[in-house]
Motif scaffolding. Sequence first.
Motif, PDB file in Angstrom:
ATOM      1  N   ARG A  93      22.874 -28.862  40.983  1.00  0.00           N
ATOM      2  CA  ARG A  93      22.534 -28.222  42.257  1.00  0.00           C
ATOM      3  C   ARG A  93      21.283 -27.391  42.031  1.00  0.00           C
ATOM      4  NH1 ARG A  93      27.369 -28.437  45.355  1.00  0.00           N
ATOM      5  NH2 ARG A  93      26.172 -27.633  47.124  1.00  0.00           N
ATOM      6  N   GLY A 102      20.999 -25.307  46.544  1.00  0.00           N
ATOM      7  CA  GLY A 102      22.227 -26.078  46.702  1.00  0.00           C
ATOM      8  C   GLY A 102      22.028 -27.552  46.947  1.00  0.00           C
ATOM      9  N   SER A 160      33.659 -29.315  45.257  1.00  0.00           N
ATOM     10  CA  SER A 160      32.359 -29.165  45.910  1.00  0.00           C
ATOM     11  C   SER A 160      31.635 -30.495  46.040  1.00  0.00           C
ATOM     12  CB  SER A 160      31.482 -28.181  45.132  1.00  0.00           C
ATOM     13  OG  SER A 160      31.246 -28.662  43.804  1.00  0.00           O
ATOM     14  N   ARG A 205      32.835 -32.116  49.123  1.00  0.00           N
ATOM     15  CA  ARG A 205      32.716 -31.315  50.354  1.00  0.00           C
ATOM     16  C   ARG A 205      31.282 -31.075  50.794  1.00  0.00           C
ATOM     17  NH1 ARG A 205      34.708 -26.687  48.287  1.00  0.00           N
ATOM     18  NH2 ARG A 205      32.568 -25.998  47.848  1.00  0.00           N
ATOM     19  N   ASP A 206      30.393 -30.774  49.863  1.00  0.00           N
ATOM     20  CA  ASP A 206      29.082 -30.222  50.195  1.00  0.00           C
ATOM     21  C   ASP A 206      28.017 -31.299  50.378  1.00  0.00           C
ATOM     22  OD1 ASP A 206      30.351 -27.815  49.835  1.00  0.00           O
ATOM     23  OD2 ASP A 206      29.417 -27.370  47.897  1.00  0.00           O
ATOM     24  N   ARG A 214      21.678 -31.272  46.083  1.00  0.00           N
ATOM     25  CA  ARG A 214      22.272 -31.943  44.922  1.00  0.00           C
ATOM     26  C   ARG A 214      21.323 -33.019  44.392  1.00  0.00           C
ATOM     27  NH1 ARG A 214      26.523 -33.192  47.231  1.00  0.00           N
ATOM     28  NH2 ARG A 214      27.955 -31.587  46.434  1.00  0.00           N
ATOM     29  N   ARG A 249      24.422 -36.035  56.735  1.00  0.00           N
ATOM     30  CA  ARG A 249      24.047 -35.124  55.660  1.00  0.00           C
ATOM     31  C   ARG A 249      23.608 -35.940  54.452  1.00  0.00           C
ATOM     32  NH1 ARG A 249      28.832 -31.490  53.988  1.00  0.00           N
ATOM     33  NH2 ARG A 249      29.996 -33.419  54.384  1.00  0.00           N
ATOM     34  N   ASP A 306      36.096 -33.374  55.703  1.00  0.00           N
ATOM     35  CA  ASP A 306      35.804 -33.418  54.278  1.00  0.00           C
ATOM     36  C   ASP A 306      35.812 -34.878  53.875  1.00  0.00           C
ATOM     37  OD1 ASP A 306      38.280 -34.364  53.495  1.00  0.00           O
ATOM     38  OD2 ASP A 306      39.003 -32.454  52.722  1.00  0.00           O
ATOM     39  N   SER A 340      23.641 -31.614  52.157  1.00  0.00           N
ATOM     40  CA  SER A 340      22.508 -30.929  52.779  1.00  0.00           C
ATOM     41  C   SER A 340      22.317 -31.412  54.213  1.00  0.00           C
ATOM     42  CB  SER A 340      21.221 -31.201  51.994  1.00  0.00           C
ATOM     43  OG  SER A 340      21.306 -30.683  50.680  1.00  0.00           O
ATOM     44  N   HIS A 344      23.958 -36.385  50.630  1.00  0.00           N
ATOM     45  CA  HIS A 344      24.825 -35.992  49.515  1.00  0.00           C
ATOM     46  C   HIS A 344      23.993 -35.698  48.279  1.00  0.00           C
ATOM     47  CE1 HIS A 344      27.728 -36.343  46.178  1.00  0.00           C
ATOM     48  NE2 HIS A 344      28.589 -35.878  47.072  1.00  0.00           N
TER      49      HIS A 344
END
Length: 332
Positions: A256, A260, A300, A303-304, A262, A208, A324, A306, A210
Amino acid sequence: MKPELPFSVVRAGHAELRVRDLAASRAFYEEILGFVVTEERDGQLFQRGVEERHHHSLVLTEADAPLVSHLAFRVAEEVHLDALASYFESLGCRVQFVEPGTEPGQGRALRVQDPFGFPLEFYAEMQQAECLLQKYHLHKGAGVRRLDHFNCFVSDLARCEQMWREGLGFRLTEYVETDDEPRAKKAVWLHRKGNVHDLALMEGLGPRLHHIGFWMDDVVSIIRVCDILGGAELHTHIERGPGRHGISNAFFLYLRDPDGHRIELYTSDYLTVDPDHEPIRWSARDPRRQTLWGHQTPESWWRDGSPVMDWDSEAPVALSGATDARAATYIK
């Protein structure tokens, strides 16, 4: 002494993000962040920062779901693409060359799904664009200057670091490591262009993205972004900061976008061009590595991320690794 590689990666070059509402994304990136639109095609925007001299550093493509289509790196010479293709083939990756103009403004390019699932593109030539750095009367919003780096979650940090350092010639500037034996790295910052990083790799659920980091003039320019977002009643786009990292010493703000994805606005790191630069080790127990001032990071941020695209199917690549990033406790 390490053998010289048959190719030279120059720097992080550009990224393509898939977004659901191109008009909403354009308003955010162009009017608020101040990107310059170089070219617009059906369902696509090609943008650059005001300092940049090439056709684009950020592509926005309208699609059904948010996704990272690819991350691109510039190489020094066009012939280096062939040597890179041989390297990735030796890793068991399928490579594909695309003709000049397949991506607007760009010359011949090499596309590959790396062993860790990331859709990568390498190119040497890109159409020149007007640098607007000193045309201050044309700057909009934040007036973002230029692309600086990519930061990615990876499921196998040790192997991924090895590929980028030994296989692709990136140099280590800083890293986070556990204190207990056997010590283990949890995040690394790697560069080619001579500042702290073109690419950061963090242990976590991957592959992913970040964030994508863009360079700003100074600390005041980042504070001004907060005022712009506040004045436009877009303050909810601020995820973290402003603040100063211990790692890299950079002053930062994390946003964001409407989908969403980042974005980091980034300034004031340091020079790493000397060949005897010693990488800086941060203990995983040192809270200053995350934020030198000590304030808390939102959940977040750990955790988050793309998801990234498979070149063949255009579907998201399946994820593996830690659920996580606590690795979170280890990352800046």
